[in-house]
Scaffold this motif. Structure first.
Motif, mmCIF file in Angstrom:
data_model
loop_
_atom_site.group_PDB
_atom_site.id
_atom_site.type_symbol
_atom_site.label_atom_id
_atom_site.label_comp_id
_atom_site.label_asym_id
_atom_site.label_seq_id
_atom_site.Cartn_x
_atom_site.Cartn_y
_atom_site.Cartn_z
ATOM 1 N N UNK A 52 -0.435 0.140 15.310
ATOM 2 C CA UNK A 52 -1.218 0.155 13.857
ATOM 3 C C UNK A 52 -0.775 1.458 13.469
ATOM 4 N N UNK A 53 -0.875 1.732 12.157
ATOM 5 C CA UNK A 53 -0.727 2.982 10.953
ATOM 6 C C UNK A 53 -2.229 2.943 10.314
ATOM 7 N N UNK A 54 -3.185 4.261 10.111
ATOM 8 C CA UNK A 54 -3.532 4.544 8.775
ATOM 9 C C UNK A 54 -3.587 5.101 8.184
ATOM 10 N N UNK A 104 -4.344 -8.626 9.273
ATOM 11 C CA UNK A 104 -3.211 -7.818 9.064
ATOM 12 C C UNK A 104 -3.256 -6.429 8.895
ATOM 13 N N UNK A 105 -4.965 -6.641 7.692
ATOM 14 C CA UNK A 105 -5.065 -5.069 7.374
ATOM 15 C C UNK A 105 -6.323 -5.521 6.878
ATOM 16 N N UNK A 106 -7.605 -3.551 7.770
ATOM 17 C CA UNK A 106 -8.474 -3.802 6.880
ATOM 18 C C UNK A 106 -9.016 -2.587 6.404
ATOM 19 N N UNK A 107 -9.040 -2.927 4.897
ATOM 20 C CA UNK A 107 -9.734 -2.286 3.861
ATOM 21 C C UNK A 107 -10.790 -1.244 4.676
ATOM 22 N N UNK A 108 -11.810 -0.377 4.407
ATOM 23 C CA UNK A 108 -13.319 0.113 3.723
ATOM 24 C C UNK A 108 -12.876 -0.086 3.143
ATOM 25 N N UNK A 109 -14.490 -0.669 2.275
ATOM 26 C CA UNK A 109 -15.045 -0.712 1.022
ATOM 27 C C UNK A 109 -15.699 0.490 0.107
ATOM 28 N N UNK A 139 -9.390 6.752 -0.498
ATOM 29 C CA UNK A 139 -9.406 5.678 0.374
ATOM 30 C C UNK A 139 -8.597 5.860 1.285
ATOM 31 N N UNK A 140 -8.684 4.069 2.225
ATOM 32 C CA UNK A 140 -7.412 4.444 3.424
ATOM 33 C C UNK A 140 -7.689 3.024 3.995
ATOM 34 N N UNK A 141 -6.688 2.689 4.111
ATOM 35 C CA UNK A 141 -6.011 1.118 5.177
ATOM 36 C C UNK A 141 -6.024 1.297 6.535
ATOM 37 N N UNK A 190 1.035 -1.189 0.001
ATOM 38 C CA UNK A 190 0.397 0.223 0.157
ATOM 39 C C UNK A 190 0.930 1.560 -0.192
ATOM 40 N N UNK A 191 0.367 2.280 -0.778
ATOM 41 C CA UNK A 191 1.209 3.320 -0.487
ATOM 42 C C UNK A 191 0.308 4.616 -0.725
#
Length: 199
Positions: free
Chosen positions: A83-85, A190-195, A92-94, A72-73
């Protein structure tokens, strides 16, 4: 006499060059010693910092983070202890768990104390309250990665309950399985990405 003066001048020039060379060598040795001391200071300073401190010093800067086989970039929005956002380049964000970071590149070399003290459950609870569908990637002890897309129905102390998107529940649920959502331990995330798309 002219030749003697010329010989004396050549000898003086040679001595002058010899002294300049010796002075340059001494300066070089001093510089190397100072650089070595600086390197030791930098190494000692770095020994007092953790990855969370380095990431906290990079908030607002560009970051590339790899987790669970995905890179992710974007711009680092928040760096907490665990954690990091990241605001992604494409929108979007992750949310990435620090425990599952494979590697990371940051523009900043600074260190700072993480300002965010809340756990990874905090942003998850925000997305649950907003009813935002999320892609939740988990890792297993065997090294496998699984992604579940759905709504976060419950964010507990150490697990989340996910109602999977339409068509996924029936495909994944074995016959005779109890109702309710899928329970996922938070340490496995590991990660969560809002859809962006709705369920």
């Amino acid at each position: 006499m002219g030749r003697r003066v010329g010989v004396a001048d050549d000898a003086d020039d040679r001595f002058l060059r010899l002294f300049e060379d010796l002075e340059a060598q001494a300066s070089g040795r001093d510089l190397h010693e100072r650089l070595g001391e600086f390197s030791d200071l930098v190494a000692g300073e770095a020994a007092d910092h953790a990855l969370a401190d380095r990431l906290a010093g990079a908030v607002g800067h560009r970051i590339v983070v790899s987790t669970a086989g995905v890179r992710f970039a974007g711009r680092l929005e928040t760096a907490a202890q665990t954690w990091v956002l990241v605001a992604l380049d494409g929108g979007g964000e992750v949310l990435v768990s620090a425990a599952h970071i494979d590697d990371v590149r940051v523009e900043s070399c600074s260190h700072a104390q993480p300002q965010e003290t809340l756990s990874i459950a905090s942003p998850l609870r925000r997305w649950r309250a907003e009813q935002i569908p999320c892609a939740v990637a988990t890792t297993s002890a065997a090294g496998g990665v699984r992604t579940v897309v759905g709504r976060l129905d419950l964010v507990a102390e150490d697990y989340v309950e996910i109602t999977e998107s339409s068509g996924r529940d029936s495909a994944r649920s074995p016959v005779g399985a109890p109702g309710g959502g899928l329970l996922v331990p938070i340490p496995a995330i590991a990660y969560v990405r809002p859809e962006k798309r709705m369920l």
